[in-house]
Design an enzyme around this catalytic site. Structure first.
Site, PDB file in Angstrom:
ATOM      1  N   VAL A 165       0.875  -1.178   0.000  1.00  0.00           N
ATOM      2  CA  VAL A 165       0.000   0.000   0.000  1.00  0.00           C
ATOM      3  C   VAL A 165       0.907   1.222   0.000  1.00  0.00           C
ATOM      4  O   VAL A 165       1.932   1.256   0.686  1.00  0.00           O
ATOM      5  CB  VAL A 165      -0.913   0.031   1.242  1.00  0.00           C
ATOM      6  N   CYS A 166       0.536   2.225  -0.790  1.00  0.00           N
ATOM      7  CA  CYS A 166       1.251   3.499  -0.804  1.00  0.00           C
ATOM      8  C   CYS A 166       2.738   3.271  -1.100  1.00  0.00           C
ATOM      9  O   CYS A 166       3.087   2.488  -1.972  1.00  0.00           O
ATOM     10  CB  CYS A 166       0.996   4.214   0.526  1.00  0.00           C
ATOM     11  N   THR A 167       3.623   3.922  -0.360  1.00  0.00           N
ATOM     12  CA  THR A 167       5.049   3.809  -0.644  1.00  0.00           C
ATOM     13  C   THR A 167       5.657   2.484  -0.186  1.00  0.00           C
ATOM     14  O   THR A 167       6.863   2.271  -0.342  1.00  0.00           O
ATOM     15  CB  THR A 167       5.826   4.973  -0.007  1.00  0.00           C
ATOM     16  N   THR A 214       1.715   3.494  -6.431  1.00  0.00           N
ATOM     17  CA  THR A 214       2.119   3.988  -5.121  1.00  0.00           C
ATOM     18  C   THR A 214       1.479   5.359  -4.923  1.00  0.00           C
ATOM     19  O   THR A 214       0.635   5.778  -5.721  1.00  0.00           O
ATOM     20  CB  THR A 214       3.665   4.055  -5.010  1.00  0.00           C
TER      21      THR A 214
END
Length: 228
Positions: free
Chosen positions: A102-104, A122
């Protein structure tokens, strides 16, 4: 689906808690799932907010996972150079059915060499770093490429997790979990993406994150060079 589905989410200092707790809430509703919060040691781990998380499992004691998930946050800048973290991810990825983020968190997967040749997404502010790890940057809320499932920034973690549950179990189960959570977003403003946010808001945010972006650029470049 195996009788007990082993799902592990990584925790680390300065993780963004919503990156983790959104998917955690979804995965905890999956029938037959055993969900672990994993870190090097069993000790309180500070997030990037006031919340502190306690791992339930260490790297050393972790069983082979069916799903491994790396959330994001500013702490990922340090994790891309953390040999113990990267070695754990590589080892688990060899046997995992799904390698996710998830995300970075996708930057950490990339630093471990786990996104070479895969489409991935991302947070909007970090999308350009993915290509340094051999990934194919894809601007989408949830990106699926074979057994790599990556979610966009922060709140996309819920979308990612529901999408994965529909694959792990079935759509009916995913929709039932969505209904249980009353996940029916209707944001008060249309500023949740750089494509829709007012220009002055986007400029304000870019200026605000400029110092951290400079540090991230240096660390991502260093991590990417280790793969070449």
């Amino acid at each position: 689906m195996p009788e007990t589905l082993q799902i592990g989410l990584l925790v680390f200092p300065k993780v963004t808690q919503l990156d983790l707790t959104g998917p955690l809430q979804v995965f905890s509703s999956v029938p037959g799932a055993k969900v672990h919060l994993i870190w090097k040691r069993i000790e309180p781990v500070p997030t990037d907010s006031v919340m502190v998380l306690t791992p339930t499992m260490t790297f050393a004691d972790c069983p082979q996972l069916d799903v491994i998930c790396v959330p994001g946050g500013m702490g990922t800048d340090d994790m891309v150079g953390d040999d113990e973290m990267l070695a754990f991810l590589r080892k688990q990825a060899d046997g995992a059915k799904y390698v996710t983020s998830v995300c970075t968190g996708s930057l950490v997967l990339g630093a471990a060499g786990l996104l070479k040749g895969y489409k991935a997404t991302t947070h909007w502010s970090a999308i350009d770093f993915l290509k340094g790890f051999g990934a194919i940057p894809t601007k989408t809320r949830v990106c699926v490429d074979r057994n790599r499932f990556t979610g966009g920034g922060v709140t996309a973690g819920i979308d990612f997790a529901l999408t994965l549950v529909s694959e792990l179990v079935d759509r009916k189960t995913a929709e039932a979990i969505q209904l249980r959570l009353e996940y029916n977003p209707a944001p008060p403003f249309n500023a949740g993406s750089p494509d829709t946010a007012p220009a002055e808001i986007l400029a304000f945010m870019k200026e605000r994150i400029a110092p951290s972006q400079a540090r991230r650029t240096e660390l991502m470049g260093r991590a990417a060079s280790r793969l070449s």
